[in-house]
Design an enzyme around this catalytic site. Structure first.
Site, PDB file in Angstrom:
ATOM      1  N   HIS A 179      91.888 -47.326  77.913  1.00 35.82           N
ATOM      2  CA  HIS A 179      92.848 -46.577  78.720  1.00 35.82           C
ATOM      3  C   HIS A 179      92.286 -45.165  78.923  1.00 35.82           C
ATOM      4  CE1 HIS A 179      96.452 -44.300  79.685  1.00 35.82           C
ATOM      5  NE2 HIS A 179      96.935 -45.434  80.117  1.00 35.82           N
ATOM      6  N   ASP A 302     102.561 -49.305  84.272  1.00 34.87           N
ATOM      7  CA  ASP A 302     102.129 -47.999  83.752  1.00 34.87           C
ATOM      8  C   ASP A 302     103.378 -47.143  83.463  1.00 34.87           C
ATOM      9  OD1 ASP A 302      99.294 -45.869  84.608  1.00 34.87           O
ATOM     10  OD2 ASP A 302     100.322 -46.291  82.734  1.00 34.87           O
TER      11      ASP A 302
HETATM   12  C1  LIG Z   1      99.132 -39.712  78.964  1.00 30.61           C
HETATM   13  O1  LIG Z   1      99.625 -39.133  80.146  1.00 30.61           O
HETATM   14  C2  LIG Z   1      99.572 -39.830  81.304  1.00 30.61           C
HETATM   15  C3  LIG Z   1      99.963 -39.200  82.449  1.00 30.61           C
HETATM   16  C4  LIG Z   1      99.954 -39.927  83.652  1.00 30.61           C
HETATM   17  C5  LIG Z   1     100.411 -39.278  84.903  1.00 30.61           C
HETATM   18  O2  LIG Z   1     100.877 -39.998  85.795  1.00 30.61           O
HETATM   19  O3  LIG Z   1     100.293 -38.042  84.981  1.00 30.61           O
HETATM   20  C6  LIG Z   1      99.492 -41.220  83.681  1.00 30.61           C
HETATM   21  C7  LIG Z   1      99.100 -41.824  82.503  1.00 30.61           C
HETATM   22  C8  LIG Z   1      98.633 -43.242  82.488  1.00 30.61           C
HETATM   23  O4  LIG Z   1      98.095 -43.690  83.492  1.00 30.61           O
HETATM   24  O5  LIG Z   1      98.811 -43.890  81.447  1.00 30.61           O
HETATM   25  C9  LIG Z   1      99.130 -41.143  81.298  1.00 30.61           C
HETATM   26 MN   LIG Z   2      98.562 -45.855  81.557  1.00 32.16          MN
END
Ligand SMILES: COc1cc(C(=O)O)cc(C(=O)O)c1
Ligand SMILES: [Mn+2]
Length: 340
Positions: A179, A302
């Site tokens: 990830h 997600d």
């Molecule tokens: C850990 O923080 C995250 C932020 C975001 C975002 O949309 O800003 C996306 C993910 C993710 O894709 O898991 C994670």
């Molecule tokens: Mn993610």
């Protein structure tokens, strides 16, 4: 109605959240500090992340997550300790909090065995203890695979120090989900402006760089049965795979890149699967299926970074055959993450 198993669904526990809050106030120069400060230290938030409701979404299982799953017909969330996981902590704290988080995850699954599955965390910066935790979670807790978030202290997975992790994962047939997290200190440079530092761009660059280093570095020659899952429609690699393959083969011919038993395209097809998380674009999905094969593509939301309903609508309205829909929505996930 297709069984819907979403496979990159973020979650956390109070102990990890608190440790991240402390890290966000500490001396770390990690590019993740912006986002971590925003999410876990809301009264010091300079990013706006604190206003997006991520923390409550991450901590929650029964208040909103499960009712929304029921409302939108999502049968299962494959849970993952949200990025950057335990990787901003020292090796001892990371080892301890990974095990605690894995135990908590197993409790949720025991309570809702048809609604949740889970990817276990480990501390990559303590590879031997990580291998032991991998053994424990796969044989005792019966979790569904493993997750790690990008680099650890700027080190990538072509580094032999990580071999004990791959040995354990391969031996147990445990898929490792790589990830994203923010870019490493040597990668971050021009990526830190315009909110490019995370999901918009640097996340993809960070994971794709790790993937390519593994493939070009011969990791899959040494661990031919190791299976890696990535998110976000393959982190741009499916769209660039022809050029990656051509240029790496040329580099191998002139001795600029080490010789490998298989080509980059073969490694990507044989040893990787990827999810649709955070890329709700039918054209991109159709290309990815046609280019990489339907057996390698897995639906994901997600959550809570992406709202649940649009991701469900996206996949339910996707133009494909019935066989493709079953593969995307649950068949591939059942195989790759050993979900009954
Ligand atoms: C850990 O923080 C995250 C932020 C975001 C975002 O949309 O800003 C996306 C993910 C993710 O894709 O898991 C994670
Ligand atoms: Mn993610």
């Amino acid at each position: 109605k297709c069984r819907l198993i979403a496979c990159e669904e973020a979650w956390t526990i109070p102990e990890v959240a608190e440790e991240l809050r402390l890290v966000s106030r500490g001396p770390s120069q990690s590019s993740d500090k912006l986002l971590v400060g925003g999410i876990y230290d809301a009264d010091h938030d300079t990013t706006g992340y604190g206003k997006m409701g991520f923390l409550s979404g991450l901590m929650d299982v029964e208040e909103r997550r499960l009712p929304e799953m029921n409302q939108y017909g999502v049968d299962m969330h494959l849970l993952t300790l949200t990025a950057p996981g335990v990787q901003m902590f020292d090796a001892d704290t990371a080892t301890e909090l990974a095990a605690l988080s894995n135990d908590r995850m197993a409790e949720i699954i025991a309570k809702y065995p048809t609604r949740f599955a889970g990817l276990a965390s480990f501390a990559p910066h303590s590879p031997k203890r990580a291998a032991k935790e991998i053994d424990r979670v796969m044989t005792e807790l019966k979790l569904n695979g493993l997750v790690v978030n990008g680099h650890t202290n700027g080190e990538y997975f072509d580094d032999p120090k990580f071999w004990p992790i791959f040995e354990a994962a391969e031996a147990l047939d445990a898929t490792i989900y790589i990830h994203p997290r923010g870019p490493s200190d040597t990668l971050k440079g021009p990526l830190m402006d315009y909110a490019m530092d995370s999901a918009m761009w640097a996340y993809g660059v960070e994971v794709a760089t790790n993937m390519l280093r593994m493939m070009a570095g011969g990791v899959f020659d040494r661990f031919p049965k190791l299976r890696i899952c990535v998110g976000h429609m393959g982190e741009m690699v499916p769209f660039f795979i022809w050029r990656i393959n051509f240029m790496n083969s040329r580099a191998q011919k002139v001795g600029r890149a080490p010789k490998t038993q298989r080509s980059m395209e073969e490694y990507f097809k044989d040893n990787f699967v990827f999810t649709t998380s955070g890329v709700e674009d039918p054209l991109t999905l159709r290309y990815a299926i046609d280019r990489m094969g339907i057996e390698n593509v897995i639906w994901a939301i997600d959550y809570p970074y992406q709202p649940m309903k649009p991701a469900v609508d996206f996949i339910e309205n996707f133009a494909c055959t019935e066989a493709e829909m079953h593969a995307l929505c649950h068949g591939n996930a059942e195989r790759v993450f050993r979900i009954a």
